[in-house]
Design an enzyme around this catalytic site. Structure first.
Site, PDB file in Angstrom:
ATOM      1  N   THR A 244      11.140   3.876   5.447  1.00 47.63           N
ATOM      2  CA  THR A 244      10.399   2.620   5.447  1.00 47.63           C
ATOM      3  C   THR A 244       8.913   2.955   5.522  1.00 47.63           C
ATOM      4  O   THR A 244       8.538   4.094   5.831  1.00 47.63           O
ATOM      5  CB  THR A 244      10.816   1.731   6.640  1.00 47.63           C
ATOM      6  OG1 THR A 244      10.141   0.475   6.545  1.00 47.63           O
ATOM      7  CG2 THR A 244      10.454   2.378   7.959  1.00 47.63           C
TER       8      THR A 244
ATOM      9  N   GLN B 113      11.615  -0.207  14.159  1.00 47.98           N
ATOM     10  CA  GLN B 113      11.052   0.181  12.875  1.00 47.98           C
ATOM     11  C   GLN B 113       9.719   0.901  13.039  1.00 47.98           C
ATOM     12  O   GLN B 113       9.320   1.684  12.192  1.00 47.98           O
ATOM     13  CB  GLN B 113      10.858  -1.043  11.964  1.00 47.98           C
ATOM     14  CG  GLN B 113      10.392  -0.668  10.559  1.00 47.98           C
ATOM     15  CD  GLN B 113      10.187  -1.877   9.663  1.00 47.98           C
ATOM     16  OE1 GLN B 113       9.068  -2.299   9.439  1.00 47.98           O
ATOM     17  NE2 GLN B 113      11.276  -2.423   9.150  1.00 47.98           N
TER      18      GLN B 113
ATOM     19  N   ASP C 183       0.795  -1.225   0.000  1.00 45.09           N
ATOM     20  CA  ASP C 183       0.000   0.000   0.000  1.00 45.09           C
ATOM     21  C   ASP C 183       0.833   1.284   0.000  1.00 45.09           C
ATOM     22  O   ASP C 183       0.513   2.239  -0.713  1.00 45.09           O
ATOM     23  CB  ASP C 183      -0.979   0.002   1.184  1.00 45.09           C
ATOM     24  CG  ASP C 183      -0.338  -0.404   2.501  1.00 45.09           C
ATOM     25  OD1 ASP C 183       0.897  -0.545   2.555  1.00 45.09           O
ATOM     26  OD2 ASP C 183      -1.085  -0.572   3.490  1.00 45.09           O
TER      27      ASP C 183
ATOM     28  N   HIS D 102     -26.117   1.499  48.320  1.00 42.16           N
ATOM     29  CA  HIS D 102     -26.461   0.067  48.302  1.00 42.16           C
ATOM     30  C   HIS D 102     -27.926  -0.136  47.906  1.00 42.16           C
ATOM     31  O   HIS D 102     -28.547  -1.134  48.264  1.00 42.16           O
ATOM     32  CB  HIS D 102     -26.194  -0.597  49.666  1.00 42.16           C
ATOM     33  CG  HIS D 102     -24.816  -0.364  50.184  1.00 42.16           C
ATOM     34  ND1 HIS D 102     -23.727  -1.093  49.761  1.00 42.16           N
ATOM     35  CD2 HIS D 102     -24.344   0.552  51.075  1.00 42.16           C
ATOM     36  CE1 HIS D 102     -22.644  -0.659  50.379  1.00 42.16           C
ATOM     37  NE2 HIS D 102     -22.988   0.349  51.168  1.00 42.16           N
TER      38      HIS D 102
ATOM     39  N   SER E   7     -42.921   0.455  22.489  1.00 41.03           N
ATOM     40  CA  SER E   7     -42.923  -1.000  22.553  1.00 41.03           C
ATOM     41  C   SER E   7     -43.868  -1.514  21.480  1.00 41.03           C
ATOM     42  O   SER E   7     -44.919  -0.929  21.231  1.00 41.03           O
ATOM     43  CB  SER E   7     -43.378  -1.472  23.933  1.00 41.03           C
ATOM     44  OG  SER E   7     -43.704  -2.852  23.912  1.00 41.03           O
TER      45      SER E   7
END
Length: 447
Positions: A120, A246, A91, A169, A294
């Site tokens: 690269t 690299q 690519d 809680h 619904s």
């Protein structure tokens, strides 16, 4: 078969395409190709600006023409590069060949071997991708984030005086204020966003193993490290990672994804809280004519926006988690696993944007049901026990916690009258009794 919203495999390119279309400018295959072309062109211009001896005679007036190659980049240009790639099976090399064709068209063929000179593929990929992420963050993510944040700030201010029964809680607890509870999320989001701003957008640029080997062997007197840093930082606006192998080590990118994940988690927490408040009837929702809640129950108005947000942010976090965990790992000087993984970087961003938009939509539909807030407070007079026993402690009353525990931990309903009767039995001055009787679930809300 022509790709459409109906036959796309991923919902981000199908059902939700309209919500995330802006991200295609940064994370699509065409966008990646364009960013690669940008880096290659700017790199060539930077070589001219050194200048390399062979580029001393290059006409700087042509820089605008070169930049037009990526500024005016089209889908047809991307297709040309993909056609070249079908031959090269590479690519980035296909991008190089495409630019060489553009040099031929500009009659500057003698300079085209300095396209991709000494580089690269990862010098291009590991600058193009961080640049695309940075620009997507600034152009798409940040505006959506602030829409949600600013709406929360507005609601926090609007609801600052709304007393609310807290639940720790899941049980009735010391009262709070709705605006303050929203402000908790505002501050959490702001603190994580500040951390997000501190994460650099880093890029690798240094040749096949990160040492500028090819550059140095060709031009040994040039300070290539300084050149690379100047190019990455001044031309591209990124932070130069050095030394590297690299590839970019992706540590900063992983930090970005982890921070985005934490922001998403905070919003999931918000989604679940608001969902719960809706289920408790604290909020009604605006009804849009023609909408169905619904398929079976006509009365339903479901909190689907918060559910949609939670689901999409959960998927986003799963992918961000994988990216953050995988990208910093690469065998020796490199393997190819980062390449295929990075092609999915737009996926968590897309699900994040869908989630943010859904949360915002849900927030904009909320209608405060103040009567329900008042009702819950009135039905839970036991929560003022903490206040009473604390004042009794202040007055050195013997065993106040135990006295209140005996009153409140029964199966009998605690009411204003039972609290008042209890206060009357206390061996304290009348002024203290009057002080205690002024405390109600609605005004015992702290600072």
């Amino acid at each position: 078969m022509q790709l459409s919203s109906l036959n796309a495999i991923s919902p981000i390119d199908g059902r939700y395409r309209s919500k995330v279309e802006a991200l295609s400018n940064y994370f699509s295959e065409e966008a990646l190709i364009k960013y690669r072309v940008l880096v290659e062109i700017e790199y060539f211009i930077a070589l001219c600006e050194i200048p390399l001896p062979q580029l001393e005679r290059f006409d700087a007036n042509l820089f605008d023409d070169l930049r037009a190659i990526y500024k005016n980049f089209t889908a047809d240009d991307a297709l040309k590069i993909k056609t070249i790639e079908s031959v090269t099976n590479h690519d980035v090399k296909a991008v190089e060949y495409f630019i060489k064709e553009q040099f031929d068209a500009l009659n500057i063929s003698e300079y085209k071997e300095f396209i991709h000179f000494g580089l690269t593929s990862q010098d291009i990929n590991n600058t193009a991708i961080p640049l695309s992420i940075k620009e997507a963050m600034n152009d798409v993510y940040v505006p959506e984030y602030f829409k949600v944040l600013n709406e929360l700030k507005s609601l926090s201010n609007e609801w600052k005086a709304v007393s609310m029964l807290a639940r720790t809680h899941g049980q009735p607890a010391s009262p709070t204020r709705l605006g303050k509870e929203i402000e908790v999320f505002v501050v959490r989001l702001e603190e994580q966003f500040n951390l997000l701003n501190d994460i650099p957008s880093a890029a690798k640029f240094g040749g096949a193993t990160g040492n500028f080997n090819a550059h140095k062997v060709a031009y040994p007197t040039i300070d290539w490290k300084a050149f690379g840093s100047k190019f990455v930082q001044e031309k591209l606006g990124l932070q130069h990672s050095f030394p590297t192998t690299q590839i970019e080590h992706y540590d900063h990118m992983a930090a970005l994804f982890d921070c985005l994940k934490r922001i998403n988690t905070i919003i999931i927490d918000l989604d679940r809280d608001i969902w719960t408040y809706v289920s408790m009837d604290y909020f009604k929702q605006k009804i849009k004519k023609g909408e169905v809640g619904s398929s079976a129950m006509p009365h339903k108005v479901n909190p689907i926006d918060f559910e949609n947000s939670e689901g999409n942010l959960g998927i986003a976090n799963a992918v961000f988690e994988h990216l953050a965990a995988k990208l910093p790992l690469s065998r020796l000087q490199r393997d190819l696993t980062d390449s295929t993984v990075l092609r999915n970087v737009g996926v968590p961003f897309s699900h994040t944007i869908i989630g943010l938009k859904s949360t915002l939509k849900g927030l904009n539909k909320l209608l405060l049901n103040e009567a329900k807030f008042a009702e819950d407070l009135e039905n839970n007079w036991a929560v003022v026990a903490e206040a009473i026993q604390t004042i009794l402690r202040r007055e050195a009353y013997p065993n106040p916690y135990e006295a209140l525990k005996g009153l409140t931990r029964t199966n009998e309903k605690i009411t204003q009258d039972s609290i008042s009767n209890f206060i009357d039995t206390l061996d304290v001055p009348n002024s203290i009794k009057e002080e205690l009787k002024q405390i109600t679930p609605s005004n015992y809300t702290g600072i």
